[in-house]
Motif scaffolding. Structure first.
Motif, PDB file in Angstrom:
ATOM      1  N   CYS A   5      29.037 -28.869  28.587  1.00 40.06           N
ATOM      2  CA  CYS A   5      30.444 -29.086  28.927  1.00 40.06           C
ATOM      3  C   CYS A   5      30.548 -29.681  30.331  1.00 40.06           C
ATOM      4  O   CYS A   5      29.762 -29.319  31.212  1.00 40.06           O
ATOM      5  N   PRO A   6      31.481 -30.597  30.555  1.00 41.59           N
ATOM      6  CA  PRO A   6      31.652 -31.157  31.893  1.00 41.59           C
ATOM      7  C   PRO A   6      32.073 -30.086  32.880  1.00 41.59           C
ATOM      8  O   PRO A   6      32.775 -29.137  32.534  1.00 41.59           O
ATOM      9  N   GLU A 107      41.153 -31.766  34.476  1.00 46.59           N
ATOM     10  CA  GLU A 107      40.125 -31.640  33.437  1.00 46.59           C
ATOM     11  C   GLU A 107      39.783 -32.988  32.828  1.00 46.59           C
ATOM     12  O   GLU A 107      38.624 -33.257  32.496  1.00 46.59           O
ATOM     13  N   ARG A 108      40.775 -33.863  32.725  1.00 45.12           N
ATOM     14  CA  ARG A 108      40.491 -35.222  32.228  1.00 45.12           C
ATOM     15  C   ARG A 108      39.652 -35.994  33.247  1.00 45.12           C
ATOM     16  O   ARG A 108      38.728 -36.727  32.881  1.00 45.12           O
ATOM     17  N   ALA A 111      36.028 -34.797  33.177  1.00 43.04           N
ATOM     18  CA  ALA A 111      35.312 -35.316  32.008  1.00 43.04           C
ATOM     19  C   ALA A 111      34.825 -36.739  32.252  1.00 43.04           C
ATOM     20  O   ALA A 111      33.703 -37.102  31.887  1.00 43.04           O
TER      21      ALA A 111
END
Length: 273
Positions: A5-6, A107-108, A111
């Motif tokens: 996960c990032p 969060e974007r 990523a």
């Protein structure tokens, strides 16, 4: 194999007035606790903050806000307390809504940065940390510039805090040009509490350009110096550090009318472009 996960970027939202930061997570939690408990003493314990730090935060927010977020009330069966205004509740609701959107945006971003490796996320976090700014100046105000006078070597800048209150700053011409000062521009003004004098004499004549009359709202006593907070008619506050002996000689106490005095050269201006 489970995909990695990032790395998450966790943000602390800060809502800015035109001239500086007004709301932060700690301050919003303090406002929510005041609204819930009706007492700044209990709200400070719930956050947690010291009682003095809580009042300092409230004073700063009220000074930087176009309308008071928090008001003191006296009397009644409960003996008074501290209340969040309707304007304050709207600002808290806006903060919480923006907080949700901000975290989704972070969060974007995380990523996308993760595509270049975990170090990119850490570099971004470090950059944001270094670019944050805090100041030790006790008195912080914001407002539009209403007058500028070019004195060839320096500039006299008149700043409107509210419809009844203005303060004057004198800065170098180079500083004025660097800040791109202009009529109507919102600026941030800072004055150290040690630069503020307190007077109670209506007839006294002083050369200091800034003389703000109000009522003493609090006196925090120290072993040598006392911190005196003056409530202006607009609801904004000015704090001064005064020797304990001077406090006693002037009879400074909550409810007493007094004047906060500081020189125009003691005002520091800042802008956020």
């Amino acid at each position: 194999m489970t995909p990695q996960c990032p790395e998450r970027l966790m943000g602390r939202l800060s809502i800015d007035a035109p001239a500086g930061s007004t709301l932060s997570d700690t301050r919003v939690r303090l406002l929510e606790a005041i609204d819930r408990l009706g007492s700044i003493n209990q709200a400070a314990k719930a956050v947690p903050l010291s009682y003095k730090a809580a009042w300092d935060a409230v004073d700063t927010m009220n000074n930087l806000s176009p309308e008071p977020l928090v008001v003191r009330v006296t009397g009644g069966r409960q003996g008074g307390g501290t209340l969040l205004t309707d304007y304050g509740r709207r600002m808290v609701a806006m903060y919480r809504a923006l907080e949700i959107e901000t975290q989704a945006a972070l969060e974007r971003v995380a990523a996308r940065l993760a595509d270049d490796g975990p170090q990119s996320v850490e570099d971004f976090r470090r950059l944001m940390h270094r670019m944050s700014m805090k100041t030790s100046a006790r008195n912080q105000f914001s407002g539009p510039i209403v007058a500028l006078r070019d004195g060839e070597v320096d500039y006299e800048v008149r700043l409107r805090l509210d419809k009844n209150t203005e303060i004057v700053a004198v800065i170098t011409k180079a500083s004025a040009e660097n800040l791109a000062l202009a009529i109507g521009k919102e600026v941030f003004a800072m004055v150290k509490s040690s630069s503020v004098l307190i007077s109670v004499d209506d007839a006294i004549r002083l050369t200091a350009r800034n003389q703000l009359w109000g009522e003493i709202s609090a006196v925090h006593e120290g072993s040598v110096n006392d911190e005196v907070t003056l409530l202006l008619p607009s609801g904004k506050n000015v704090t001064a550090v005064v020797t304990h002996g001077s406090c006693e000689a002037l009879g400074l106490a909550p409810g007493k009318r007094a004047c906060a005095v500081f020189k125009s050269s003691s005002v520091i201006l800042a802008t956020y472009d």
